[in-house]
Enzyme design. Structure first.
Site, short mmCIF file in Angstrom:
data_model
loop_
_atom_site.label_atom_id
_atom_site.label_comp_id
_atom_site.label_asym_id
_atom_site.label_seq_id
_atom_site.Cartn_x
_atom_site.Cartn_y
_atom_site.Cartn_z
N ARG A 100 -16.44 11.52 43.89
CA ARG A 100 -16.94 11.62 45.27
C ARG A 100 -16.05 12.65 45.95
O ARG A 100 -14.83 12.43 46.10
CB ARG A 100 -16.86 10.27 45.96
N HIS A 127 -26.40 13.61 47.14
CA HIS A 127 -26.04 12.24 46.73
C HIS A 127 -27.08 11.76 45.71
O HIS A 127 -27.91 10.90 45.99
CB HIS A 127 -26.01 11.33 47.96
N GLN A 130 -27.65 7.97 44.63
CA GLN A 130 -28.25 7.19 45.72
C GLN A 130 -29.77 7.32 45.69
O GLN A 130 -30.50 6.33 45.73
CB GLN A 130 -27.72 7.69 47.07
N ASP A 227 -30.09 7.55 57.82
CA ASP A 227 -28.69 7.50 57.40
C ASP A 227 -27.85 7.75 58.65
O ASP A 227 -28.38 8.13 59.71
CB ASP A 227 -28.46 8.60 56.33
N CYS A 267 -29.18 4.13 53.16
CA CYS A 267 -28.27 4.08 52.00
C CYS A 267 -27.04 3.21 52.25
O CYS A 267 -26.38 2.80 51.30
CB CYS A 267 -27.86 5.49 51.61
N ARG A 295 -28.26 0.21 43.05
CA ARG A 295 -27.23 1.16 42.64
C ARG A 295 -26.64 0.73 41.29
O ARG A 295 -26.42 1.54 40.41
CB ARG A 295 -26.10 1.27 43.69
N1 NVA Z 1 -24.41 10.77 54.61
C1 NVA Z 1 -23.41 9.76 54.43
C2 NVA Z 1 -23.74 8.92 53.24
C3 NVA Z 1 -22.79 7.80 52.94
C4 NVA Z 1 -23.14 7.02 51.72
C5 NVA Z 1 -22.05 10.40 54.27
O1 NVA Z 1 -21.95 11.45 53.62
O2 NVA Z 1 -21.08 9.89 54.82
N1 CP Z 2 -24.47 4.44 49.83
C1 CP Z 2 -23.24 4.71 49.38
O1 CP Z 2 -22.99 5.67 48.66
O2 CP Z 2 -22.30 3.81 49.81
P1 CP Z 2 -20.72 3.94 49.64
O3 CP Z 2 -20.27 5.05 50.55
O4 CP Z 2 -20.20 2.61 50.05
O5 CP Z 2 -20.41 4.26 48.21
#
Ligand code: NVA
Ligand code: CP
Length: 308
Positions: A100, A127, A130, A227, A267, A295
């Site tokens: 990540r 992502h 997801q 989101d 998500c 997931r």
């Molecule tokens: N768009 C959000 C998704 C989190 C799972 C982010 O990047 O923080």
């Molecule tokens: N939806 C998702 O990726 O959640 P987290 O940020 O908790 O991994």
């Protein structure tokens, strides 16, 4: 050739269906197996995570493998060790790397230098894992007869044109369904993704359209997706974004404009009464916790696809 998963668009259309089929099988017959015994997954986190982190760790554990979670703050990367050296070193220890990252380009570089598969667990741009699990959730919750019926989806994405929106655009292009994106001006997805999605749509017959008015966007939608308004790393813009995005809140009034049997997806993590009304998130049309559960099943399919 190692099988990285950096973008959903890396997957041939047939592989998406295979992954979803595998995830469905794993979900209906949830067992501990030894299929990935002796394999180790290294997980690097430059940003926080609950679902991605835990679902990947549990997925590999239930397949007989082990995982190692690394906060990027504790790695030498923090002190300037290059992405390429990190990739080469970790490849000597682990069988697969899930990362990540802040920058999508870092994940591409990691994959270029790693000799083991690399999985994108979220970047500033995409992502993919997801959206794979979202597709499984849409299939299940809309009670579609077969996975290929996903082609008939009409999804309205309402809110920020972020990483999740961009992965949805690629998915619509790849599988050939309809996606309406409704963002406030100035918060549209990146042009690069508009181009990529439209070239995929040309081949698949999919459609990605942009509609500023969220009420018009959700008309006839079977999935309403939202989101957070400020993704990780954009927290300093939160106050301003709250004002700009308020007309894009997914609430009861917006839901009334969609099909009566539409499902609401997010998500997670969610900010209740910002991008989504608490009553909608906790209401009968919400499938957000099924998304979260899926997931786990999808990560198993993703890991098996990379490692077998
Ligand atoms: N768009 C959000 C998704 C989190 C799972 C982010 O990047 O923080
Ligand atoms: N939806 C998702 O990726 O959640 P987290 O940020 O908790 O991994």
């Amino acid at each position: 050739m190692k099988k990285d998963l950096l973008s959903i668009a890396d997957l041939p259309e047939a592989d998406v269906y295979q992954l979803l089929e595998e995830a469905r099988r794993r979900k209906t017959d949830r067992r501990f197996t030894r299929e990935l015994e002796g394999r180790t997954m290294g997980m690097i986190f430059q940003k926080p995570s609950t679902r991605t982190s835990v679902s990947f760790a549990v997925a590999i554990a239930e397949l007989g493998g082990v995982s190692l979670s690394m906060n990027a703050q504790d790695l030498q990367m923090k002190r300037g060790e290059s992405v390429s050296d990190t990739a080469r070193v970790l490849s000597r220890y682990v069988s697969v790397i899930m990362i990540r990252a802040n920058k999508h380009s870092d994940v591409e570089e990691l994959a270029r230098y790693a000799t083991v598969p690399v999985i994108n667990g979220l970047t500033d741009k995409e992502h993919p894992c997801q959206v794979l699990s979202d597709l499984l959730t849409a299939f299940e919750s809309l009670r579609l007869a077969k996975l290929k019926d996903l082609k008939g989806l009409r999804v309205a994405y309402v809110g920020d044109g972020n990483n999740v929106a961009q992965s949805w655009m690629l998915a619509a292009g790849l599988l050939g369904f309809q996606l309406v994106i409704s963002c406030p001006e100035g918060y549209d997805p990146e042009k690069e993704y508009v181009r990529k999605a439209s070239s995929l749509c040309e081949k698949s017959g999919g459609q990605v359209v942009f509609e500023r008015n969220p009420h018009a966007a959700v008309a006839d939608a079977s999935v309403i997706y939202t989101d957070v308004w400020a993704s990780m790393g954009k927290e300093d813009e939160s106050a301003h974004r709250k004002q700009v995005f308020m007309p894009y809140q997914v609430n009861e009034a917006l839901l009334r404009r969609a099909r009566g049997n539409a499902v609401v997806m997010h998500c997670l993590p969610a900010h209740r009464d910002e991008e989504i009304a608490g009553s909608v998130l906790d209401g009968p049309q919400s499938v957000v916790f099924d998304q979260a559960e899926n997931r786990l099943h999808v990560q198993k399919a993703v890991l098996l696809n990379c490692l077998k």
